[in-house]
Design a protein around this motif. Structure first.
Motif, short mmCIF file in Angstrom:
data_model
loop_
_atom_site.label_atom_id
_atom_site.label_comp_id
_atom_site.label_asym_id
_atom_site.label_seq_id
_atom_site.Cartn_x
_atom_site.Cartn_y
_atom_site.Cartn_z
N SER A 45 0.82 -1.22 0.00
CA SER A 45 0.00 0.00 0.00
C SER A 45 0.85 1.26 0.00
CB SER A 45 -0.93 0.01 1.21
OG SER A 45 -0.19 0.02 2.42
N LYS A 46 2.15 1.13 0.35
CA LYS A 46 3.04 2.28 0.39
C LYS A 46 3.80 2.47 -0.92
CE LYS A 46 3.83 2.19 5.38
NZ LYS A 46 4.86 2.20 6.46
N LEU A 47 3.54 1.61 -1.89
CA LEU A 47 4.25 1.67 -3.16
C LEU A 47 3.31 2.12 -4.27
CD1 LEU A 47 6.15 -1.76 -2.98
CD2 LEU A 47 7.03 0.50 -2.34
N THR A 48 3.85 2.92 -5.19
CA THR A 48 3.10 3.24 -6.39
C THR A 48 3.09 2.00 -7.28
OG1 THR A 48 5.05 4.00 -7.60
CG2 THR A 48 3.88 5.63 -6.25
N GLU A 49 2.30 2.03 -8.31
CA GLU A 49 2.23 0.90 -9.24
C GLU A 49 3.60 0.65 -9.88
OE1 GLU A 49 -0.23 -0.50 -13.27
OE2 GLU A 49 -0.91 1.22 -12.08
N GLN A 50 4.30 1.72 -10.22
CA GLN A 50 5.63 1.59 -10.82
C GLN A 50 6.63 1.04 -9.81
OE1 GLN A 50 7.20 5.25 -12.37
NE2 GLN A 50 9.03 4.32 -13.21
N GLU A 51 6.57 1.53 -8.57
CA GLU A 51 7.47 1.03 -7.53
C GLU A 51 7.21 -0.43 -7.21
OE1 GLU A 51 8.36 5.03 -4.83
OE2 GLU A 51 6.57 3.81 -4.43
N TYR A 52 5.93 -0.81 -7.21
CA TYR A 52 5.58 -2.21 -6.94
C TYR A 52 6.18 -3.13 -8.00
CZ TYR A 52 2.72 -6.41 -6.43
OH TYR A 52 2.31 -7.71 -6.27
N GLU A 53 6.07 -2.74 -9.25
CA GLU A 53 6.62 -3.54 -10.34
C GLU A 53 8.14 -3.59 -10.27
OE1 GLU A 53 6.60 -3.73 -15.25
OE2 GLU A 53 5.33 -2.30 -14.19
N GLN A 54 8.76 -2.46 -9.95
CA GLN A 54 10.21 -2.39 -9.87
C GLN A 54 10.74 -3.23 -8.71
OE1 GLN A 54 11.76 1.51 -9.13
NE2 GLN A 54 13.87 0.93 -9.54
N ALA A 55 10.11 -3.12 -7.55
CA ALA A 55 10.57 -3.86 -6.37
C ALA A 55 10.38 -5.35 -6.54
CB ALA A 55 9.84 -3.36 -5.12
#
Length: 495
Positions: free
Chosen positions: A259-269
């Motif tokens: 919930s603390k990640l953007t969609e782009q951050e979620y994919e990157q992480a």
């Protein structure tokens, strides 16, 4: 006592042995990474990789600007088993068996040509596996096999360097050729890019002695498994161990809740292999990643463990104890280390479980709001340029509710108070002292926001004196490595 007449020389048959070496088990990504190791060992700054599709004329070319090799060094490097794996190595050296260049290249294609330049002298050697299969002789050529190879090798424009050319890619591009196979080849390029960005991310992201890798003209970006750029990542202190007189360091990182990640951050992480496959242990040897996730047979993968990632650093004098293979893609912890990793892994999984489920159970089972406040962490432990640093969790539910009741001026004052609290807390002053690097760093977006808030707050109290404000900002450890000229320019532009 053994006599000379009691022994005889047994030279392995060339063609069958070469055929066996081609089947060690490399895939395209690990083979290219193994060759890149040689470039890094040669002290290069730039590595340029070309993967060219041309049906049976497809080739792979890897160029570096490292130290290059003289004639004797090249002859030794092209020899199978060019190094004794039992010999002592430089602590920063990535090689071990003296096989990587050959076995990695042979696993991809049937012709390996190396051109190298040192002290303005060019030397060339070429393995042609078709020739070996035909003649069954351990013979290596002193020049490229044809005009096409000469053209593909090209020149070395730097003072020194090396070109590795792999042709006749029968293990990468197979007949009959088709549009689908061409598409598959280009998909493999994407996998190689992701793999190199992961395996060498520490080299690609260094401030000093940074290495640049380009693939088909585009720079490879490093992928940090521990998502250190996020202040919401929980980073535990490093634990140090001595195993067989060789140091081993272990550190747990718990990635932020989704919930603390953007969609782009979620994919990157999530990483090249996805969230589930990337959970677990990451083993590094001399900054080079060997193992990229998984639980080393100690635990099963579970969704609640997706946020747990544990970095393990070993040195190359422990290769045999950790059973490092030729491909540098497998490692097995010594028995003395397994019990330690089992304990650390269990702790990381527990922490991941807590973060993973904390958001999803909010308001369930009659938990009061006060209980929810208590469950959320107050401090974050993060890596900064000067070492480990503790930060206030500014996303705490209670703090968010307080901010809604404050105007912009009071929110800025609150942020300034938090900055003072973090800078002068005992944990940050004394717990993890480190020597700061001398080079300046750039203002990141978060620091820019803080500078603007501090500047706005201090304008009245300093009678709009920019120099006083700049000196005050630079007194904080957070901004101590910012170039004063850059800071002043930023303040003036936003005054």
């Amino acid at each position: 006592m053994t006599k000379i007449e009691d022994t005889e020389i047994s030279i392995p048959s060339a063609a069958p042995l070469i055929g066996s070496l081609r089947s060690i088990g490399y895939d395209l990504e690990t083979a290219i990474a193994d060759i890149v190791d040689n470039s890094i060992d040669a002290g290069c700054k730039n590595i340029d990789i070309t993967m060219n599709w041309d049906e049976d004329g497809s080739f792979i070319r890897i160029v570096d600007d490292g130290s290059g090799m003289d004639r004797e060094s090249l002859t030794a490097a092209m020899k199978l088993g060019s190094k004794n794996p039992e010999s002592n190595r430089n602590k920063s050296e990535l090689g071990r068996f003296g096989m990587g260049l050959k076995t990695a290249s042979f696993s991809l294609g049937k012709r390996l040509t190396v051109l190298t330049k040192k002290s303005q002298t060019i030397n060339i050697r070429c393995w042609d596996l078709d020739y070996i299969a035909k003649e069954n002789k351990w013979e290596i050529f002193l020049f490229p096999r044809d005009e096409v190879s000469i053209e593909r090798l090209g020149d070395i424009e730097t003072e020194s360097g090396t070109v590795v050319l792999i042709e006749q890619l029968d293990r990468v591009v197979k007949e009959p050729f088709s549009t689908a196979k061409q598409k598959s080849f280009f998909n493999k390029i994407g996998k190689v890019r992701s793999h190199l960005g992961m395996i060498f991310h520490r080299y690609l992201s260094r401030i000093d002695k940074k290495i640049y890798i380009s693939l088909n003209g585009n720079l490879v970006e490093g992928w940090d498994p521990f998502f250190n750029k996020s202040f919401a990542t929980l980073i535990r202190p490093v634990d140090q161990y001595m195993i067989y007189d060789s140091p081993v360091s272990v550190r747990i990182s718990i990635l932020p809740h989704f919930s603390k990640l953007t969609e782009q951050e979620y994919e990157q992480a999530g990483g090249p292999k996805g969230w589930s496959a990337q959970q677990g242990f990451y083993i590094y040897r001399n900054k080079r990643m060997l193992i990229s996730g998984g639980w080393l047979g100690l635990f099963n993968r579970e969704d609640s463990a997706n946020l747990a990632r544990i970095e393990i650093d070993i040195q190359n004098d422990a290769d045999f104890e950790w059973n490092i293979d030729i491909k540098k893609s497998k490692a097995t912890p010594p028995s003395e280390m397994k019990a330690i990793l089992e304990k650390i892994g269990a702790e990381a999984r527990r922490l991941s479980h807590e973060v993973y489920y904390r958001r999803t159970v909010t308001g369930v089972g009659g938990r009061s709001k006060l209980q929810l406040y208590q469950d959320e962490y107050l401090w974050e432990q993060v890596s900064k340029n000067s070492g480990i640093h503790f930060r206030i969790n500014k996303k705490h539910t209670l703090l968010r509710e307080i901010r809604k009741e404050l105007d912009e001026v009071l929110n800025n004052k609150l942020d300034y108070y938090f900055l003072l609290l973090e800078e002068y807390s005992p944990g940050n002053l004394y717990a993890y002292p480190t020597k700061a690097e001398e080079k300046y760093i750039e203002l990141d977006k978060e620091q820019q926001q803080s500078v603007l808030q501090i500047t706005q707050l201090l304008k009245d109290t300093t009678e709009n004196n920019q120099d006083i404000i700049i000196q005050h900002i630079l007194s904080f450890e957070t901004f101590s490595r910012i170039d004063p000229k850059e800071l002043k320019k930023f303040i003036v532009e936003n005054w």
